[in-house]
Design an enzyme around this catalytic site. Structure first.
Site, PDB file in Angstrom:
ATOM      1  N   LEU A  75     -23.184  16.047   2.479  1.00 24.07           N
ATOM      2  CA  LEU A  75     -24.633  15.997   2.682  1.00 24.07           C
ATOM      3  C   LEU A  75     -25.098  16.706   3.947  1.00 24.07           C
ATOM      4  O   LEU A  75     -26.254  16.585   4.344  1.00 24.07           O
ATOM      5  CB  LEU A  75     -25.109  14.540   2.664  1.00 24.07           C
ATOM      6  CG  LEU A  75     -24.770  13.796   1.364  1.00 24.07           C
ATOM      7  CD1 LEU A  75     -25.198  12.343   1.445  1.00 24.07           C
ATOM      8  CD2 LEU A  75     -25.381  14.476   0.153  1.00 24.07           C
ATOM      9  N   CYS A  76     -24.215  17.460   4.580  1.00 27.22           N
ATOM     10  CA  CYS A  76     -24.596  18.235   5.766  1.00 27.22           C
ATOM     11  C   CYS A  76     -25.302  19.517   5.349  1.00 27.22           C
ATOM     12  O   CYS A  76     -24.958  20.128   4.343  1.00 27.22           O
ATOM     13  CB  CYS A  76     -23.363  18.589   6.602  1.00 27.22           C
ATOM     14  SG  CYS A  76     -22.730  17.220   7.557  1.00 27.22           S
ATOM     15  N   HIS A  77     -26.279  19.908   6.162  1.00 29.57           N
ATOM     16  CA  HIS A  77     -27.006  21.154   5.919  1.00 29.57           C
ATOM     17  C   HIS A  77     -26.214  22.343   6.465  1.00 29.57           C
ATOM     18  O   HIS A  77     -25.547  22.210   7.491  1.00 29.57           O
ATOM     19  CB  HIS A  77     -28.363  21.127   6.639  1.00 29.57           C
ATOM     20  CG  HIS A  77     -29.300  20.097   6.110  1.00 29.57           C
ATOM     21  ND1 HIS A  77     -29.262  18.783   6.527  1.00 29.57           N
ATOM     22  CD2 HIS A  77     -30.304  20.182   5.206  1.00 29.57           C
ATOM     23  CE1 HIS A  77     -30.203  18.106   5.894  1.00 29.57           C
ATOM     24  NE2 HIS A  77     -30.855  18.925   5.087  1.00 29.57           N
ATOM     25  N   MET A 113     -22.382  16.335  13.567  1.00 33.49           N
ATOM     26  CA  MET A 113     -21.251  16.458  12.643  1.00 33.49           C
ATOM     27  C   MET A 113     -20.449  17.724  12.910  1.00 33.49           C
ATOM     28  O   MET A 113     -19.224  17.731  12.770  1.00 33.49           O
ATOM     29  CB  MET A 113     -21.724  16.408  11.189  1.00 33.49           C
ATOM     30  CG  MET A 113     -22.343  15.070  10.792  1.00 33.49           C
ATOM     31  SD  MET A 113     -21.347  13.627  11.235  1.00 33.49           S
ATOM     32  CE  MET A 113     -19.849  13.938  10.331  1.00 33.49           C
ATOM     33  N   GLU A 114     -21.133  18.781  13.329  1.00 27.67           N
ATOM     34  CA  GLU A 114     -20.436  20.023  13.657  1.00 27.67           C
ATOM     35  C   GLU A 114     -19.550  19.832  14.883  1.00 27.67           C
ATOM     36  O   GLU A 114     -18.404  20.305  14.909  1.00 27.67           O
ATOM     37  CB  GLU A 114     -21.445  21.146  13.865  1.00 27.67           C
ATOM     38  CG  GLU A 114     -22.087  21.652  12.588  1.00 27.67           C
ATOM     39  CD  GLU A 114     -23.064  20.684  11.924  1.00 27.67           C
ATOM     40  OE1 GLU A 114     -23.354  20.878  10.738  1.00 27.67           O
ATOM     41  OE2 GLU A 114     -23.536  19.729  12.578  1.00 27.67           O
ATOM     42  N   ASP A 128      -0.614  20.141  13.324  1.00 29.88           N
ATOM     43  CA  ASP A 128       0.032  21.058  12.381  1.00 29.88           C
ATOM     44  C   ASP A 128       1.020  21.981  13.085  1.00 29.88           C
ATOM     45  O   ASP A 128       2.132  22.196  12.600  1.00 29.88           O
ATOM     46  CB  ASP A 128      -1.023  21.878  11.643  1.00 29.88           C
ATOM     47  CG  ASP A 128      -0.402  22.857  10.659  1.00 29.88           C
ATOM     48  OD1 ASP A 128       0.425  22.425   9.831  1.00 29.88           O
ATOM     49  OD2 ASP A 128      -0.730  24.053  10.731  1.00 29.88           O
TER      50      ASP A 128
END
EC number: 4.6.1.17
Length: 159
Positions: A75-77, A113-114, A128
């Site tokens: 739901l992120c733009h 969120m970014e 990793d």
């Protein structure tokens, strides 16, 4: 009580309509940690890892992840980020790496969120690259440190 913005009246998930919002400068900072053995951290610090520069790779991965957050989190733009910065700091006294990310734009929605995605993916990249040497590294905590701009106002975590 504050409403969840991504849930409509029927309880269904939806993308928030930000078209009526004003463009403002928005910035967010987040942090993540990767705990590891002293020998693993020393290998990173000394640059003796056979895969190359762990910090440079994690930095680029974090920057790329911030730009692709909208593809990862439903739901992120999609955003026109104007700044993504990822800093990595070895903390030998705690046998860990601290990652801090900063994202900025002028737009209609925030960049929390970014920033969180950048810090998270940088941490995952360290894992990793080093998992052949140590599989029991611990990622976390990951948290938002601060945000500014927008209708909901500013936020800063208490020190």
């Amino acid at each position: 009580m504050t409403q969840l913005t991504h849930i409509n009246a029927a309880g269904e998930a939806h993308m928030v309509d930000v078209s009526a919002k004003a463009d403002t400068v928005r910035e967010a900072r987040a942090e993540a940690f990767v705990e590891m053995h002293a020998t693993t951290l020393a290998m990173i610090i000394e640059g003796s890892h056979h895969k190359g520069d762990v910090f440079a790779t994690a930095r680029i991965a974090g920057i790329q992840a911030a730009k692709k957050t909208w593809e990862l989190i439903p739901l992120c733009h999609p955003l026109l980020l104007t700044k993504v910065e990822v800093q990595l700091e070895a903390q030998p006294e705690h046998n860990r790496v601290r990652i801090e990310s900063c994202c900025r734009l002028t737009g209609k929605t925030g960049v929390e969120m970014e920033a969180l995605t950048a810090a998270s993916v940088a941490a995952l990249t360290i894992y990793d690259m080093c998992k052949a040497v140590q599989k029991d590294m611990i990622i976390g905590p990951i948290r938002l440190l601060a945000k500014s701009g927008g209708k909901s106002g500013d936020f800063k975590v208490n020190p």
